[in-house]
Enzyme design. Structure first.
Site, PDB file in Angstrom:
ATOM      1  N   GLU A  92       0.840  -1.195   0.000  1.00 14.34           N
ATOM      2  CA  GLU A  92       0.000   0.000   0.000  1.00 14.34           C
ATOM      3  C   GLU A  92       0.879   1.251   0.000  1.00 14.34           C
ATOM      4  O   GLU A  92       0.390   2.361   0.190  1.00 14.34           O
ATOM      5  CB  GLU A  92      -0.925   0.008   1.214  1.00 14.34           C
ATOM      6  CG  GLU A  92      -0.206  -0.036   2.554  1.00 14.34           C
ATOM      7  CD  GLU A  92      -1.105   0.356   3.707  1.00 14.34           C
ATOM      8  OE1 GLU A  92      -1.503   1.535   3.750  1.00 14.34           O
ATOM      9  OE2 GLU A  92      -1.413  -0.514   4.536  1.00 14.34           O
ATOM     10  N   CYS A 124      -3.195  -3.360   4.442  1.00 12.45           N
ATOM     11  CA  CYS A 124      -2.312  -4.478   4.831  1.00 12.45           C
ATOM     12  C   CYS A 124      -2.731  -5.803   4.203  1.00 12.45           C
ATOM     13  O   CYS A 124      -2.057  -6.810   4.377  1.00 12.45           O
ATOM     14  CB  CYS A 124      -2.301  -4.612   6.351  1.00 12.45           C
ATOM     15  SG  CYS A 124      -2.021  -3.058   7.182  1.00 12.45           S
ATOM     16  N   SER A 219     -10.934   1.614  13.252  1.00  9.29           N
ATOM     17  CA  SER A 219     -10.026   0.582  12.731  1.00  9.29           C
ATOM     18  C   SER A 219      -9.912  -0.587  13.718  1.00  9.29           C
ATOM     19  O   SER A 219      -9.855  -1.740  13.303  1.00  9.29           O
ATOM     20  CB  SER A 219      -8.646   1.164  12.399  1.00  9.29           C
ATOM     21  OG  SER A 219      -7.898   1.415  13.565  1.00  9.29           O
ATOM     22  N   HIS A 257      -2.658 -10.484  11.489  1.00  7.69           N
ATOM     23  CA  HIS A 257      -2.114  -9.177  11.109  1.00  7.69           C
ATOM     24  C   HIS A 257      -1.832  -8.411  12.401  1.00  7.69           C
ATOM     25  O   HIS A 257      -2.670  -8.389  13.311  1.00  7.69           O
ATOM     26  CB  HIS A 257      -3.104  -8.404  10.233  1.00  7.69           C
ATOM     27  CG  HIS A 257      -2.706  -6.966  10.106  1.00  7.69           C
ATOM     28  ND1 HIS A 257      -1.467  -6.596   9.621  1.00  7.69           N
ATOM     29  CD2 HIS A 257      -3.331  -5.808  10.461  1.00  7.69           C
ATOM     30  CE1 HIS A 257      -1.361  -5.276   9.666  1.00  7.69           C
ATOM     31  NE2 HIS A 257      -2.473  -4.784  10.168  1.00  7.69           N
ATOM     32  N   LYS A 266      -6.059  -9.186  21.360  1.00  9.88           N
ATOM     33  CA  LYS A 266      -7.518  -9.002  21.342  1.00  9.88           C
ATOM     34  C   LYS A 266      -8.136  -9.827  20.207  1.00  9.88           C
ATOM     35  O   LYS A 266      -9.192 -10.439  20.374  1.00  9.88           O
ATOM     36  CB  LYS A 266      -7.857  -7.514  21.159  1.00  9.88           C
ATOM     37  CG  LYS A 266      -7.500  -6.676  22.381  1.00  9.88           C
ATOM     38  CD  LYS A 266      -7.755  -5.200  22.141  1.00  9.88           C
ATOM     39  CE  LYS A 266      -7.391  -4.399  23.386  1.00  9.88           C
ATOM     40  NZ  LYS A 266      -7.458  -2.954  23.176  1.00  9.88           N
ATOM     41  N   ASN A 327       4.556  -2.206  12.966  1.00 14.27           N
ATOM     42  CA  ASN A 327       3.645  -2.584  11.883  1.00 14.27           C
ATOM     43  C   ASN A 327       4.349  -2.435  10.540  1.00 14.27           C
ATOM     44  O   ASN A 327       4.715  -1.335  10.152  1.00 14.27           O
ATOM     45  CB  ASN A 327       2.377  -1.712  11.936  1.00 14.27           C
ATOM     46  CG  ASN A 327       1.273  -2.283  11.051  1.00 14.27           C
ATOM     47  OD1 ASN A 327       1.475  -3.282  10.341  1.00 14.27           O
ATOM     48  ND2 ASN A 327       0.109  -1.666  11.094  1.00 14.27           N
ATOM     49  N   SER A 361      -7.360  -2.475   6.182  1.00 14.72           N
ATOM     50  CA  SER A 361      -8.419  -1.486   6.375  1.00 14.72           C
ATOM     51  C   SER A 361      -9.136  -1.198   5.072  1.00 14.72           C
ATOM     52  O   SER A 361      -8.605  -1.402   3.988  1.00 14.72           O
ATOM     53  CB  SER A 361      -7.821  -0.195   6.926  1.00 14.72           C
ATOM     54  OG  SER A 361      -7.307  -0.423   8.209  1.00 14.72           O
TER      55      SER A 361
HETATM   56  N1  ACO Z   1       0.426   1.797  30.819  1.00 15.04           N
HETATM   57  C1  ACO Z   1      -0.203   0.727  30.280  1.00 15.04           C
HETATM   58  N2  ACO Z   1      -1.213   0.821  29.367  1.00 15.04           N
HETATM   59  C2  ACO Z   1      -1.584   2.053  28.984  1.00 15.04           C
HETATM   60  C3  ACO Z   1      -0.974   3.214  29.514  1.00 15.04           C
HETATM   61  C4  ACO Z   1       0.067   3.045  30.467  1.00 15.04           C
HETATM   62  N3  ACO Z   1       0.709   4.090  30.988  1.00 15.04           N
HETATM   63  N4  ACO Z   1      -1.560   4.278  28.924  1.00 15.04           N
HETATM   64  C5  ACO Z   1      -2.501   3.816  28.077  1.00 15.04           C
HETATM   65  N5  ACO Z   1      -2.512   2.476  28.108  1.00 15.04           N
HETATM   66  C6  ACO Z   1      -3.323   1.547  27.301  1.00 15.04           C
HETATM   67  C7  ACO Z   1      -4.772   1.963  27.144  1.00 15.04           C
HETATM   68  O1  ACO Z   1      -5.557   1.523  28.222  1.00 15.04           O
HETATM   69  C8  ACO Z   1      -5.125   1.257  25.835  1.00 15.04           C
HETATM   70  O2  ACO Z   1      -5.310  -0.113  26.044  1.00 15.04           O
HETATM   71  P1  ACO Z   1      -6.744  -0.831  25.954  1.00 15.04           P
HETATM   72  O3  ACO Z   1      -7.519  -0.189  24.846  1.00 15.04           O
HETATM   73  O4  ACO Z   1      -6.389  -2.244  25.644  1.00 15.04           O
HETATM   74  O5  ACO Z   1      -7.349  -0.627  27.276  1.00 15.04           O
HETATM   75  C9  ACO Z   1      -3.818   1.352  25.041  1.00 15.04           C
HETATM   76  O6  ACO Z   1      -2.797   1.609  25.994  1.00 15.04           O
HETATM   77  C10 ACO Z   1      -3.813   2.456  24.012  1.00 15.04           C
HETATM   78  O7  ACO Z   1      -4.191   3.640  24.636  1.00 15.04           O
HETATM   79  P2  ACO Z   1      -5.246   4.632  23.955  1.00 15.04           P
HETATM   80  O8  ACO Z   1      -5.472   5.786  24.822  1.00 15.04           O
HETATM   81  O9  ACO Z   1      -6.438   3.828  23.512  1.00 15.04           O
HETATM   82  O10 ACO Z   1      -4.367   5.060  22.678  1.00 15.04           O
HETATM   83  P3  ACO Z   1      -4.663   6.142  21.586  1.00 15.04           P
HETATM   84  O11 ACO Z   1      -6.134   6.370  21.447  1.00 15.04           O
HETATM   85  O12 ACO Z   1      -3.811   7.326  21.876  1.00 15.04           O
HETATM   86  O13 ACO Z   1      -4.109   5.433  20.243  1.00 15.04           O
HETATM   87  C11 ACO Z   1      -4.482   3.806  18.494  1.00 15.04           C
HETATM   88  C12 ACO Z   1      -4.185   4.052  19.979  1.00 15.04           C
HETATM   89  C13 ACO Z   1      -5.934   4.171  18.199  1.00 15.04           C
HETATM   90  C14 ACO Z   1      -4.266   2.325  18.194  1.00 15.04           C
HETATM   91  C15 ACO Z   1      -3.528   4.646  17.610  1.00 15.04           C
HETATM   92  O14 ACO Z   1      -2.203   4.272  17.872  1.00 15.04           O
HETATM   93  C16 ACO Z   1      -3.805   4.500  16.118  1.00 15.04           C
HETATM   94  O15 ACO Z   1      -4.677   5.174  15.575  1.00 15.04           O
HETATM   95  N6  ACO Z   1      -3.027   3.631  15.419  1.00 15.04           N
HETATM   96  C17 ACO Z   1      -3.165   3.401  13.982  1.00 15.04           C
HETATM   97  C18 ACO Z   1      -4.397   2.584  13.626  1.00 15.04           C
HETATM   98  C19 ACO Z   1      -4.204   1.102  13.846  1.00 15.04           C
HETATM   99  O16 ACO Z   1      -3.121   0.596  14.055  1.00 15.04           O
HETATM  100  N7  ACO Z   1      -5.343   0.359  13.759  1.00 15.04           N
HETATM  101  C20 ACO Z   1      -5.322  -1.092  13.885  1.00 15.04           C
HETATM  102  C21 ACO Z   1      -5.927  -1.871  12.742  1.00 15.04           C
HETATM  103  S1  ACO Z   1      -5.696  -1.135  11.152  1.00 15.04           S
HETATM  104  C22 ACO Z   1      -4.027  -1.204  10.732  1.00 15.04           C
HETATM  105  O17 ACO Z   1      -3.414  -2.233  10.711  1.00 15.04           O
HETATM  106  C23 ACO Z   1      -3.354   0.052  10.348  1.00 15.04           C
END
Ligand code: ACO
Length: 462
Positions: A92, A124, A219, A257, A266, A327, A361
């Protein structure tokens, strides 16, 4: 007029006969990035389950990393270039809206222009689709001229400054697809879940960007829905075709993936729970008739708890590349197969059954099974390659979060110019790596191969 093909012998066990992995020599530590981004300690390392993240300077692009991994595959396994009749690329990471990466790879096949295949794109998932296409090609064509296929899956995953930046990475995998393979893929059982979503995309706009537009929470929800749906379709297909006793227990390893490894945990939890629901079984005393919902945090936490053993035994041990490179988009799923080949679990008696969950995605997703054949003469070589890739993780150079950020800024600048790549101080390349050397006024790119490790783009030391 009808063509006569003569007597043809059908081929069997079509799948992965050889495999190589390339990843960049530059990486940062996720704990350093947590400090730099001023997020709470543990958010990336524990919350997302990521240790390190690989990244490329502006002298590497999708063509250069694809060339590197393809050349490594041909050399390591001594594959004759005229034995290849199909080459498919899954990526991609586009640098051109028309010209495919595959066309650039033809430079590695002098004297053989009869090679079918171009690029396949959907986030992906393009890598899995490229693999399935190549298997189909070999199944239909191998009998004619004894030719095999190569699949190249590669991506440079980078995000704009913000919550997604820590989930980047970069890498490339090349496969030889052939009959009588060490790892046949039973692609007739592939089951999909395809849907129109806007969870992650890279629109064509007035300014070019390497960064995607991401709806993070959509996502995550789409990924888990895809696990449930593909696994359900897969099991239904198996049952329709007389395989009533197959369950998650039938597989020695389960690969997913991996955007980040917590997501994989998860995903596995949802697959494990779906398996029990489909079979109408109780899970550690939990009655699956009282439905748990993957979109509900408490339910998901319960599913994770119920799947602890499966996670520990069948998935977690094979996430080494995902934790330490991040990733890689299309290669993220298949890097787990390589880690499995390096593991002691793969060396015990008997053939092994493995299961792949591919997600891209947009969205496209599939589940398909494969087998590791212990009797295959190629397995030892594959193991050697896998062990050497793990060793290479320790031969990388660690950079600061500041240097990583500066590098991404240079990539942004390079994208909006047609200047010679300005490689940031200190970024490095492994020996025998293709790199981008120039781009002309029509954005035509040129590449060269490094013989030794390259530092600062020109200073060379071995
Ligand atoms: N210690 C331990 N865990 C922590 C801490 C800490 N200090 N702070 C936060 N966490 C945990 C949270 O509880 C959460 O876990 P949970 O959801 O299992 O409870 C995790 O860390 C992430 O924290 P969030 O606040 O949810 O993170 P944020 O919203 O800032 O971003 C996200 C996470 C959405 C994955 C972001 O990195 C993103 O947009 N990534 C790209 C998209 C992606 O990868 N999507 C997946 C499928 S698509 C693909 O492959 C591209």
């Amino acid at each position: 007029m009808s063509f006569n093909m003569g007597p043809l012998t059908p081929v069997t066990d079509v799948g992965i006969g050889a495999m190589e992995l390339y990843f960049p020599q530059n990486y940062i530590d996720q704990a350093d990035l947590e400090k730099y981004n001023k997020v709470s300690s543990g958010k990336y390392t524990i919350g997302l389950g990521q240790q390190q993240m690989g990244f490329c300077a502006d002298n590497e692009d999708i063509v250069s990393i694809s060339m590197t991994v393809t050349r490594n595959l041909l050399e390591t396994y001594e594959i004759l270039t005229d034995s290849i009749g199909c080459l498919v690329v899954g990526t991609e990471t586009l640098i051109d809206k028309s010209k495919s990466v595959k066309t650039a790879l033809m430079d590695l096949f002098p004297g053989n222009s009869d090679i079918e295949g171009v690029d396949i794109k959907n986030a992906c998932f393009g890598g899995a689709q490229a693999l399935l296409h190549a298997i189909d090609w070999v199944t239909v064509n191998h009998q004619m001229d004894n030719k095999n296929a190569i699949v190249v899956i590669a991506d440079i995953a980078i995000y704009e400054d913000g919550p997604a930046r820590c989930t980047g990475g970069a890498g490339a995998i090349a496969f030889l697809i052939c009959p009588d393979a060490a790892i046949p893929i039973d692609r007739q059982f592939a089951a999909c879940h395809m849907k129109n979503t806007w969870d992650f995309f890279k629109p064509i706009s007035s300014t070019s960007s390497e960064y995607p537009v991401v709806d993070g929470s959509l996502s995550l929800a789409s990924y888990l829905e895809a696990v449930r749906m593909t696994y359900t379709h897969f099991m239904e297909k198996l049952v329709r075709h007389g395989n009533k006793d197959v369950s998650i227990e039938s597989f020695d390893a389960l690969f997913f993936h991996s955007p980040f490894t917590k997501m994989v945990q998860k995903g596995l939890a949802v697959m494990h729970y779906t398996d029990a629901v489909l079979r109408g079984e109780k899970l550690n005393g939990v009655d699956t008739e009282t439905k748990l919902d993957e979109n509900d945090r408490a339910s998901l936490a319960k599913m994770i708890e119920l799947s602890t053993l499966v996670w520990k035994n069948k998935t977690d041990p094979y996430l080494i590349f995902n934790r330490r490179i991040g990733n890689m988009y299309t290669p993220s799923l298949f890097a787990q197969l390589l880690a499995y080949l390096a593991s002691d679990n793969c060396t015990t008696e008997g053939d092994k059954n493995v299961l792949f969950f591919a997600y891209g995605s947009g969205l496209a997703s599939a589940v398909f099974p494969g087998r590791v054949r212990r009797s295959s003469s190629n397995l030892e070589k594959l193991r050697e390659v896998a062990l050497s890739a793990i060793k290479r993780l320790d031969q990388r150079h660690r950079f600061t979060a500041e240097e990583f950020t500066e590098t991404l800024k240079l990539r942004e600048t390079f994208l909006h110019s047609n200047e010679f790549p300005r490689i940031p101080n200190g970024t490095v390349l492994f020996p025998n790596t293709f790199c981008l050397t120039s781009m002309d006024e029509l954005y035509r790119r040129k590449y060269a191969i490094t013989e030794c490790e390259v530092v600062n783009g020109n200073g060379v030391h071995s």
